[in-house]
Write a protein that holds these residues in place. Sequence first.
Motif, PDB file in Angstrom:
ATOM      1  N   VAL A 235      -3.930 -12.694  18.790  1.00 25.87           N
ATOM      2  CA  VAL A 235      -4.638 -11.500  19.138  1.00 25.87           C
ATOM      3  C   VAL A 235      -5.875 -11.409  18.140  1.00 25.87           C
ATOM      4  CG1 VAL A 235      -2.494 -10.302  19.650  1.00 25.87           C
ATOM      5  CG2 VAL A 235      -3.201 -10.204  17.488  1.00 25.87           C
ATOM      6  N   PRO A 236      -6.783 -10.541  18.409  1.00 25.05           N
ATOM      7  CA  PRO A 236      -7.820 -10.299  17.513  1.00 25.05           C
ATOM      8  C   PRO A 236      -7.615 -10.141  16.271  1.00 25.05           C
ATOM      9  CG  PRO A 236      -8.098  -9.324  19.900  1.00 25.05           C
ATOM     10  CD  PRO A 236      -6.769  -9.431  19.693  1.00 25.05           C
ATOM     11  N   GLN A 237      -8.456 -10.417  15.023  1.00 28.90           N
ATOM     12  CA  GLN A 237      -8.148 -10.347  13.756  1.00 28.90           C
ATOM     13  C   GLN A 237      -9.015  -9.359  13.136  1.00 28.90           C
ATOM     14  OE1 GLN A 237      -5.605 -12.728  12.188  1.00 28.90           O
ATOM     15  NE2 GLN A 237      -5.043 -11.900  14.400  1.00 28.90           N
ATOM     16  N   GLN A 238      -8.492  -8.594  12.001  1.00 30.97           N
ATOM     17  CA  GLN A 238      -9.246  -7.659  11.377  1.00 30.97           C
ATOM     18  C   GLN A 238     -10.332  -7.848  10.618  1.00 30.97           C
ATOM     19  OE1 GLN A 238      -5.224  -6.732   9.420  1.00 30.97           O
ATOM     20  NE2 GLN A 238      -6.492  -6.400   7.416  1.00 30.97           N
ATOM     21  N   ARG A 239     -11.039  -7.269  10.214  1.00 31.57           N
ATOM     22  CA  ARG A 239     -12.448  -7.557   9.465  1.00 31.57           C
ATOM     23  C   ARG A 239     -12.469  -7.347   7.916  1.00 31.57           C
ATOM     24  NH1 ARG A 239     -15.676  -3.726  13.667  1.00 31.57           N
ATOM     25  NH2 ARG A 239     -13.559  -2.499  13.160  1.00 31.57           N
ATOM     26  N   ASP A 241      -9.431  -5.570   4.796  1.00 28.55           N
ATOM     27  CA  ASP A 241      -8.250  -5.616   4.096  1.00 28.55           C
ATOM     28  C   ASP A 241      -7.310  -4.212   4.464  1.00 28.55           C
ATOM     29  OD1 ASP A 241      -9.658  -3.900   2.545  1.00 28.55           O
ATOM     30  OD2 ASP A 241      -8.742  -4.876   0.687  1.00 28.55           O
ATOM     31  N   TRP A 242      -8.001  -3.309   5.215  1.00 29.06           N
ATOM     32  CA  TRP A 242      -7.333  -1.941   5.505  1.00 29.06           C
ATOM     33  C   TRP A 242      -7.214  -1.621   6.962  1.00 29.06           C
ATOM     34  CZ3 TRP A 242     -10.516   1.155   8.530  1.00 29.06           C
ATOM     35  CH2 TRP A 242     -12.090   0.814   8.292  1.00 29.06           C
ATOM     36  N   GLU A 243      -7.585  -2.497   7.919  1.00 29.16           N
ATOM     37  CA  GLU A 243      -7.683  -2.219   9.387  1.00 29.16           C
ATOM     38  C   GLU A 243      -6.482  -2.252  10.043  1.00 29.16           C
ATOM     39  OE1 GLU A 243     -11.944  -2.319  11.356  1.00 29.16           O
ATOM     40  OE2 GLU A 243     -11.175  -4.337  10.925  1.00 29.16           O
ATOM     41  N   CYS A 244      -5.421  -2.768   9.523  1.00 28.59           N
ATOM     42  CA  CYS A 244      -4.164  -3.321  10.181  1.00 28.59           C
ATOM     43  C   CYS A 244      -3.595  -2.022  10.892  1.00 28.59           C
ATOM     44  CB  CYS A 244      -3.264  -3.974   9.174  1.00 28.59           C
ATOM     45  SG  CYS A 244      -2.982  -3.190   7.576  1.00 28.59           S
ATOM     46  N   GLY A 245      -3.468  -1.108  10.171  1.00 23.44           N
ATOM     47  CA  GLY A 245      -2.899   0.194  11.015  1.00 23.44           C
ATOM     48  C   GLY A 245      -3.668   0.494  12.138  1.00 23.44           C
ATOM     49  N   ASN A 246      -5.045   0.301  12.062  1.00 24.38           N
ATOM     50  CA  ASN A 246      -5.672   0.769  13.299  1.00 24.38           C
ATOM     51  C   ASN A 246      -5.539  -0.442  14.458  1.00 24.38           C
ATOM     52  OD1 ASN A 246      -7.096   2.382  11.508  1.00 24.38           O
ATOM     53  ND2 ASN A 246      -9.194   1.712  11.737  1.00 24.38           N
ATOM     54  N   PHE A 247      -5.475  -1.604  14.033  1.00 23.71           N
ATOM     55  CA  PHE A 247      -5.211  -2.571  15.133  1.00 23.71           C
ATOM     56  C   PHE A 247      -3.616  -2.388  15.776  1.00 23.71           C
ATOM     57  CE2 PHE A 247      -8.699  -4.994  13.364  1.00 23.71           C
ATOM     58  CZ  PHE A 247      -8.902  -5.973  14.330  1.00 23.71           C
TER      59      PHE A 247
END
Length: 296
Positions: A235-239, A241-247
């Motif tokens: 799946v698309p990867q975060q940009r 170190d904090w976006e994981c919850g948004n994803f």
Amino acid sequence: MTKKKLTKEIVVIDLDDLDSSVPEGKHQLSRHRTCWQHVLATLHGRKKRLTKKDHETIDGFKLTAQCFLDFPCRERSTRKISQKNVGHGVPKLNKKLGSGTFGNYFELLWRGFCEEKKSFFGYLDCLWFSLYTKPSFQSKVMTWIQNKQIFTKKYVIVPIVIWSHWSLLIFCNFDESLESETRKPCMLLLDSLESTDPKRLERDIRKFVSAIFKAEGRPETQQSLRKIPLLVPKVPQQRNDWECGNFVLYFIKLFMDGAPEDFSMEGYPYFMESNWFTPEDLDCFCEGLHSDLVAT
């Protein structure tokens, strides 16, 4: 315009007269929960007998933690809040999400789906998986899950937050027997940070699933449970170190929108690919979800 002179008011706390049943506000203790006076006052209020070591610790604390009651406070502003400041207390989706904030956004997202769509899905609280990894909570977590009756749903959404990182586990076809030839059960693990090796959770996930089957009284053997596939799509990867919850929130939204009526290994990975969505799509989703939460 002349500035108002700040007045310094030192509040003296009578430790001998402190009653633990009296609300903290009466003694203004809530303004200095971490200072040495609060610690000492709380211990006296609870009639705790202090040891020599306790006294030494508090004496050392006095030297490094001044009481915040000794600092002057400004008078509360009387200006009116403009419309653009409405909702300023709602945390935006621009930092790592705590479980409480995530839960608020998830509930809003869930309410946005029609009843027909939701009838195919169940979900578990985002803290249940991490709580289950602690032996003292395992029995309680299983009781909570039993009440959810997840085996009546085609899909079960399981947000996971562990080691300060969010990922998404989805149970597919768990309403079917493991021996079914038409709709075989499987698990999806969606992770926006593959560099951390999502498979590191596999052992805990399989223990979790085994405990759920046992709690529900399902007849499947441990051997058949071990054969349930755990799939990790690209799946698309975060940009950052904090976006994981948004994803994870966006994974849930898009998966529920596009989930096939019957999940089959033949069509896998379906839409779950590295080009599933763009960073701009994610940003737009987050802005809209935050605006909706503020409006409510």
